[in-house]
Design an enzyme around this catalytic site. Structure first.
Site, PDB file in Angstrom:
ATOM      1  N   VAL A   1       0.849  -1.196   0.000  1.00 13.05           N
ATOM      2  CA  VAL A   1       0.000   0.000   0.000  1.00 13.05           C
ATOM      3  C   VAL A   1       0.883   1.245   0.000  1.00 13.05           C
ATOM      4  CG1 VAL A   1      -1.674   1.341   1.335  1.00 13.05           C
ATOM      5  CG2 VAL A   1      -1.911  -1.148   1.150  1.00 13.05           C
ATOM      6  N   LYS A   2       0.543   2.205  -0.859  1.00 15.49           N
ATOM      7  CA  LYS A   2       1.294   3.464  -0.911  1.00 15.49           C
ATOM      8  C   LYS A   2       0.638   4.453   0.047  1.00 15.49           C
ATOM      9  CE  LYS A   2       3.680   6.442  -4.180  1.00 15.49           C
ATOM     10  NZ  LYS A   2       3.792   7.551  -3.228  1.00 15.49           N
ATOM     11  N   GLU A   3       1.257   4.618   1.202  1.00 19.31           N
ATOM     12  CA  GLU A   3       0.728   5.565   2.182  1.00 19.31           C
ATOM     13  C   GLU A   3       0.940   6.993   1.680  1.00 19.31           C
ATOM     14  OE1 GLU A   3      -1.056   4.671   4.605  1.00 19.31           O
ATOM     15  OE2 GLU A   3      -0.599   2.537   4.768  1.00 19.31           O
TER      16      GLU A   3
END
Length: 707
Positions: A166-168
């Site tokens: 997941v790309k925070e």
């Protein structure tokens, strides 16, 4: 007696064993002998436990070969310094160690023209060697952004497994260690405090304290582990109270999201996500969610499912970073996917607001964005207090929520539909000096692609610059491409040109045609370009060999030249940069420009015959305007001594050699990137002569005039 001897013997053996054990246990925590992988700490064994069938996943340690390669890389960075590479110096507050941060131009990463692809790199000098202290990821790109991230390339050039992380949505924070158990916390290119603002690195370290305290750990322990294992922890700082980005976080989920641990090596070597997640939990960080897929088809299927849902775990996300390895070398390779819904649309609204606050015309992609632009423009007029801290990334969510509430009250449905786009116009901006060949090149491009060719040298009068910009904007309204033929050799000229266009048009991409001046000396460039000026004779509007001052004028341009630098707020507005060699002939440079424009403008490449014909036609070019240059002496504002060296580096060296001198203000200026590009020492200014000046100043001015 025998019994006593036996007891004594056992006692001696136990004592020796005890001493040996305590010697190992109390060994200096800063011992660096495990750099070649020997005596790895228990921590790494603990942190590499996995729930697979294996007891642990092995992490290849940093070897002596890695250290040598890192030293060689840093040596190459020093050789490139001032050209494609910029270096900033920071002093680590706790240890007093000097660290160097290295920056490259963003556009050079795409073309692999940088000494390293690392984005975020801090180094130090030790024992006449250089070592990497902080090592970020290699620059990675979106799907279809570069050739390597096209799906067909990913299928053939990479291999599973694929870790879909997941790309925070925050800002990058790096954490590493120094000898003496000193922790190092930096942002991408900076560390320490910032003038008049709270620095990302400072907030990152505050969060690090909180995370470690939660699990009973200390910064000294983490620093010791990271230094021994020559590693950098890579985290995302997500704290909306400090700084808002695009997607909000619940307050109880603020903090540092650990998404990677890299070895401090020249080539990217990064830990598997499973181990990073375990490490995050052990040391109190927020873990990043990840999924493992075995094939590219599985990756595509998964990301499409999330795209349809528009949320993951009931929250919208920016997208995913996919981590894999190349087939040919087994090198770690990353690429990313960003979602339109809602991330990219919300980001567009943020940029629209910033543009409106700066009086620029923003580009709109989504159906709601045009409505948002009208709404926010009105709100800026009627409720200016809402935007007082927008430039500090505060109030972004509040303004957006107000707009969404406005839509809801109107009964409008939030849609992510895109609108038919206006034709994107292209402005080509040369950056060079006299004799580089810009006009010849632009004459050819104008004929090949029917671009409008606006020559600054054809414009005469006191308001030539205003007329030049007016002509460019007018031509952009009727042509798909415009050539802004002027040297644009200093930042101020590039700044005013970009502002003039962006304040008038939103549907324009700006491409720099950049004649590289860093890879050759000024004398080499002058030798090449002055021959061209002599060779063209009278075929120029203003500068010809008949002008006795032509060489002085050429040298003035060369000395004033300011290279393109994507790390400043002017040059980073170029959408693309095409780099040319001053020494190349026009045909070679024309081929380069055509090849690099082709994927940008998506045109069919002209045939060789057509190119040859155009080059033949422009060889007979004769200017129709004559302009007198150099005969009228310029108005002098001051006399001074120009400093032809890097002032920041000079002062850094000075303060290193004079540690007792107060360098506080200088360090703040460096960290705030407040030190400019050109410097001089003023000897006397014209203002000093305006009101009843003393005789000695008049005489001084006259002396400098004669010089």
């Amino acid at each position: 007696m025998d019994s006593n001897l036996s007891t004594l013997f056992i006692f001696i053996v136990v004592f020796i064993f005890y001493r040996q054990f305590t010697s190992i246990s109390t060994k200096n925590k800063n011992d660096t002998r495990n750099v070649d992988g020997e005596n790895a700490s228990d921590e790494i064994k603990k942190s590499t436990k996995s729930d697979t069938s294996q007891d642990s996943i092995q992490i290849d340690p940093v070897t002596q070969k890695d250290l040598t390669e890192a030293d060689e890389l840093i040596s190459n960075l020093y050789k490139s310094k001032g050209k494609k590479v910029k270096r900033n110096e920071f002093v680590h507050k706790s240890s007093g160690v000097t660290l160097y941060s290295w920056k490259m131009n963003e556009w050079d990463y795409k073309k692999h023209r940088t000494p390293t692809q690392a984005r975020g790199l801090f180094t130090r000098e030790t024992n006449s060697k250089n070592e990497i202290v902080i090592r970020g990821y290699d620059k990675f790109f979106n799907i279809d952004e570069v050739t390597e991230t096209k799906w067909e390339e990913i299928v053939t050039q990479t291999k599973g497994p694929y870790e879909v992380t997941v790309k925070e949505n925050g800002c990058i924070i790096f954490i590493s260690g120094l000898p003496g158990d000193y922790i190092v916390v930096t942002s991408k290119h900076s560390m320490g405090e910032r003038e008049n603002a709270l620095a990302h690195a400072v907030v990152g370290e505050q969060w690090l304290d909180k995370h470690l305290k939660k699990v009973g750990r200390t910064k000294e322990e983490l620093a010791n582990f990271l230094y021994k294992n020559r590693s950098t922890a890579v985290a995302e700082l997500c704290d909306d109270q400090f700084e808002e980005h695009v997607l909000p976080y619940a307050q109880d989920s603020y903090g540092l999201y650990l998404h990677g641990i890299n070895l401090n090596t020249a080539d990217l070597k990064t830990w598997p996500s499973k181990i990073v997640t375990n490490f995050a939990k052990e040391w109190g960080f927020n873990p990043v969610k990840y999924y493992v897929k075995q094939t590219v088809d599985e990756v595509k299927s998964f990301i499409n499912v999330i795209k349809e849902k528009r949320v993951l775990d009931d929250r919208p996300i920016e997208g995913f970073v996919i981590r894999t390895k190349t087939v040919s070398t087994g090198q770690d390779f990353f690429f990313k996917i960003k979602y339109d819904e809602p991330y990219l649309m919300y980001r567009e609204w943020r940029e629209i607001t910033r543009a409106a606050l700066s009086k620029k015309k923003p580009r709109t992609t989504y159906a709601l964005s045009k409505q948002y632009l009208e709404w926010v423009t009105e709100k800026i007029k009627t409720h200016p207090k809402l935007f007082e801290e927008y430039g500090k990334n505060k109030g972004i969510f509040g303004v957006r929520d107000m707009f969404l509430e406005y839509l809801n009250n109107k009964g409008d449905i939030q849609t992510f539909a895109k609108i038919p786009q206006e034709e994107i116009k292209t402005l080509l901006v040369p950056v060079g000096t006299i004799g580089c060949g810009k006009t010849t090149l632009f004459l050819a491009l104008a004929k090949l692609f029917s671009f409008a060719h606006i020559q600054n040298d054809n414009i005469i009068g006191k308001k030539a610059r205003i007329e030049f910009y007016r002509s460019i904007n007018e031509s952009l309204s009727s042509h798909s491409g415009v050539l802004a033929d002027r040297n644009n050799h200093i930042i101020e000229l590039r700044k005013t040109l970009i502002e003039a266009v962006k304040s008038n048009l939103s549907n324009v991409r700006i491409v720099a045609i950049y004649w590289n001046h860093e890879d050759r000396t000024k004398n080499e460039i002058f030798k090449i370009t002055s021959k061209r000026v002599v060779s063209r004779g009278e075929n120029h509007q203003s500068l010809t060999p008949k002008n006795v001052e032509y060489e002085n004028i050429m040298w003035r341009f060369l000395n004033d030249f300011q290279p393109l630098n994507s790390n400043n707020k002017i040059d980073n507005q170029f959408d693309h940069v095409i780099e040319l060699d001053v020494a190349n002939d026009v045909k070679t440079n024309l081929e380069t420009v055509i090849n690099e424009l082709k994927p940008i403008l998506e045109f069919e490449k002209p045939s060789e015959d057509k190119i040859e014909k155009v080059l033949e036609e422009i060889s007979d070019y004769k200017p129709t305007v004559r302009k007198i240059v150099g005969n009228k002496p310029p108005k002098v504002s001051f006399y001074g001594i120009k400093l032809d060296f890097n002032v920041q580096e000079f002062l850094s060296d000075y303060y290193n050699k004079h540690p007792n001198e107060d360098s506080g203000i200088f360090k703040k200026l460096v960290q705030g990137e407040r030190i400019g590009f050109e410097h001089h020492v003023t000897l006397i200014h014209s203002k000093e002569l305006k009101i009843d000046p003393p005789d000695y100043k008049k005489k001084l001015w006259e002396q400098y005039e004669k010089i």
